[in-house]
Scaffold this active site. Structure first.
Site, short mmCIF file in Angstrom:
data_model
loop_
_atom_site.label_atom_id
_atom_site.label_comp_id
_atom_site.label_asym_id
_atom_site.label_seq_id
_atom_site.Cartn_x
_atom_site.Cartn_y
_atom_site.Cartn_z
N GLU A 44 1.09 -1.35 -0.15
CA GLU A 44 0.20 0.15 0.08
C GLU A 44 0.84 1.25 -0.10
OE1 GLU A 44 -2.92 0.07 3.16
OE2 GLU A 44 -3.67 1.70 2.57
N ASN A 192 -12.35 -1.29 -1.04
CA ASN A 192 -11.61 -1.86 0.11
C ASN A 192 -12.38 -1.64 1.21
OD1 ASN A 192 -9.13 -3.19 1.51
ND2 ASN A 192 -9.58 -1.18 2.38
N GLU A 193 -12.62 -2.69 1.96
CA GLU A 193 -13.37 -2.33 3.53
C GLU A 193 -14.43 -1.30 3.14
OE1 GLU A 193 -10.47 -1.70 6.53
OE2 GLU A 193 -9.57 -4.03 6.29
N TYR A 261 -6.81 -9.43 11.14
CA TYR A 261 -5.58 -9.15 11.95
C TYR A 261 -5.70 -9.70 13.07
CZ TYR A 261 -4.36 -5.82 8.21
OH TYR A 261 -4.31 -5.20 6.99
N GLU A 316 -6.20 -9.38 3.35
CA GLU A 316 -5.24 -8.74 4.37
C GLU A 316 -5.13 -9.64 5.69
OE1 GLU A 316 -6.08 -4.53 5.08
OE2 GLU A 316 -6.35 -4.38 3.32
N GLN A 365 1.97 -6.13 5.40
CA GLN A 365 2.18 -5.80 4.24
C GLN A 365 3.71 -6.22 3.84
OE1 GLN A 365 0.95 -1.82 3.30
NE2 GLN A 365 -0.90 -1.97 4.19
O1 AHR Z 1 -3.02 -2.87 6.15
C1 AHR Z 1 -3.54 -1.61 6.77
C2 AHR Z 1 -4.95 -1.14 6.73
O2 AHR Z 1 -5.85 -2.12 7.26
C3 AHR Z 1 -5.52 -1.29 5.15
O3 AHR Z 1 -5.20 0.21 4.43
C4 AHR Z 1 -7.01 -1.41 5.44
O4 AHR Z 1 -7.49 -2.03 4.32
C5 AHR Z 1 -6.98 -2.25 6.86
O5 AHR Z 1 -8.01 -1.55 7.67
#
Ligand code: AHR
Length: 512
Positions: A44, A192-193, A261, A316, A365
């Site tokens: 990103e 995205n999201e 995450y 992600e 990332q």
């Molecule tokens: O990876 C960091 C951020 O986490 C990304 O930009 C977003 O899609 C997610 O919330």
């Protein structure tokens, strides 16, 4: 006869007492391919992922580069055989207007990166640079389009610009900017999201918007093979998945994404290196929850798509901690320890074992951001424990998944407990069987007995990733402190393979 059955009974009883962990591999039942795209990455415009990480500019005299791309980084990532790279975000994607990032660099406008640190984005790394990077990496591009603040026309134009081989204003413009032949980008994310930074939409609204975008993307791709991925849910939000699966016809959607995450608590994420065992345990609880999330989303997907035409794309995933002290909070720069190796090893095992539905995943990332595989400091570069896990696991890419049954011992902490051992296996075209094993226990080794059903093999070789402390990590002063080593702690006796896994270790075995 009676004596023999008593003996057999005693043998089995002793055997199950000795082995803390028992695994059965059904090699003869291997059918499903583990898509190599499960081993994908994410880059990103955030902190030092693109600028300083991948791209240093072609006039940089200090850092060796090829057309501005760091040659050390490209070489390291090629060794991982990275199958795809997602770009330009993340949250940044829904603020990105691709036309700002093409043409002569001196004419490109500067914008503010509103999500990540409020830095100036000069657009010097745009579509041509990203696709040049993918060429150098020999990887497939995965572009996330702007649905949050863009237009249908803008995204349709982007597809034409990259993919059209017929005469059109977009293909003409691409040629004027120096690229004669189309790149034929296959993977396209539609926002995205969308439930959060991508527009705070309701699932019902996004589903309708998605249909509109997907229609014009298809039309502008004019026969080129495109794969459209809907912005999916976060962790356990199955309502979002259900609304999308119910309202978007499968002819308009090849994949639906999921983000998860491993974060202890969004308000108190904890440090990346100086963590205590209770923080480690909670991180592993979050990481292993990936199994529940995939099962929950797959169940909903099975309801609407029993033939599994639509893939689950975990675009992600990874560990998320507090940033390194003294660094910009908006840059998400964190160190990477053996805890991250545990997250990577267990998560990839989960993806491998769900390869019937999970067809792509992207670690967040690639460089200098979150659970990175590479960290850089000016001209220096180091490979993290996570890098080494991905390198060890690359043998699973495109191999056939071996159905596996794991009966694990426990990792107990206070009144909480987790399975100590995680595993997945595959078999390649030559008949070689690969097993990846992770012992997440912070203090105890685990012995594992693996019954090899449906195959006859006689040699075992292996590698291990191990360190003296869970908090151990590579530094710019000692970049090779943690590296895979040869592993010999195995015994193959007929169809039974015995392995001793040290605490917090990752082992990959090849049985031939
Ligand atoms: O990876 C960091 C951020 O986490 C990304 O930009 C977003 O899609 C997610 O919330």
């Amino acid at each position: 006869m009676k004596k023999l059955s008593v003996f057999l009974f005693l043998f089995l009883a002793v055997h199950s007492l000795i082995a803390q962990n028992q695994i059965t591999l059904n090699v003869d039942l291997a059918e499903q391919k583990i898509s190599r795209h499960i081993y994908g990455h994410f880059s990103e415009h955030l902190g030092r992922c693109i600028y300083g990480g991948f791209y240093v500019g072609e006039n940089n005299q200090l850092i060796p580069n090829n057309k501005g791309m760091r040659t050390d980084v490209v070489a390291a990532l090629k060794k991982l055989q990275i199958p795809n790279l997602r770009w330009p975000g993340g949250c940044f994607a829904d603020t990105y207007h691709w036309k700002d990032g093409i043409g002569p660099r001196e004419n490109r406008p500067s914008i503010v990166n509103t999500w990540w640190g409020g830095t100036t984005e000069d657009n010097s790394f745009g579509t041509h640079e990203f696709l040049e990077l993918c060429d150098q990496l020999e990887t497939e591009a995965f572009i996330s389009g702007n649905v949050g603040s863009g237009t249908v026309q803008e995204l349709a134009d982007w597809v034409q610009y990259t993919n059209a081989d017929h005469e059109s204003p977009m293909s003409k413009w691409r040629k004027e900017n120096g690229q004669e032949s189309p790149w034929k980008v296959k993977y396209w994310g539609l926002g995205n999201e969308a439930w959060g930074c991508g527009g705070n939409m309701r699932a019902e609204y996004y589903a309708d918007l998605y249909r509109q975008y997907a229609t014009y993307l298809t039309a502008s791709s004019r026969g080129s093979d495109i794969y459209r991925i809907a912005a999916g849910s976060s962790s356990g939000d199955i309502y979002w998945t259900e609304v999308l699966m119910k309202n978007i016809p499968s002819k308009l959607m090849e994949g639906i994404s999921l983000h998860h995450y491993s974060v202890i608590d969004w308000g108190q994420k904890g440090p990346s290196t100086e963590f205590a065992e209770d923080q480690y345990f909670t991180t592993m609880q979050r990481a292993l929850a990936m199994e529940d999330h995939i099962q929950a989303h797959s169940t909903i997907m099975d309801k609407y798509d029993p033939e599994k035409k639509v893939a689950l794309i975990v675009d992600e995933w990874g560990g998320w901690y507090e940033v390194e002290p003294g660094t910009n909070p908006g840059f998400l720069y964190q160190q990477n320890t053996m805890r991250d190796a545990m997250i990577a090893g267990t998560t990839l095992n989960i993806f491998n074992n769900h390869c019937d539905r999970v067809k792509m995943a992207n670690l967040a990332q690639t460089i200098n951001v979150l659970q990175a595989v590479i960290l850089t400091s000016e001209e220096k570069m180091l490979l993290t424990p996570t890098y080494h896990v991905l390198e060890m696991y690359k043998i699973h890419q495109d191999a056939k998944q071996v159905p596996i049954h794991v009966k694990s011992g426990h990792y107990k902490f206070g009144n909480r407990e987790l399975d100590a051992v995680s595993a997945s296996a595959s078999v390649d075209q030559t008949g070689a069987v690969h097993i990846s094993l992770v012992n997440i226990h912070a203090r105890e080794s685990q012995n594992v007995e693996i019954a090899l059903r449906g195959t006859k093999q006689s040699t075992v070789s292996g590698r291990i990733l191990i360190a003296d402390k869970l908090q151990s990590h590579n530094t710019f002063e000692k970049p090779d402190a943690i590296e895979p080593q040869a592993f010999q702690d195995t015994k193959l006796d007929g169809d039974v393979l015995s392995v001793d896994l040290p605490p917090f270790s990752v082992v990959v075995l090849v049985i031939k």
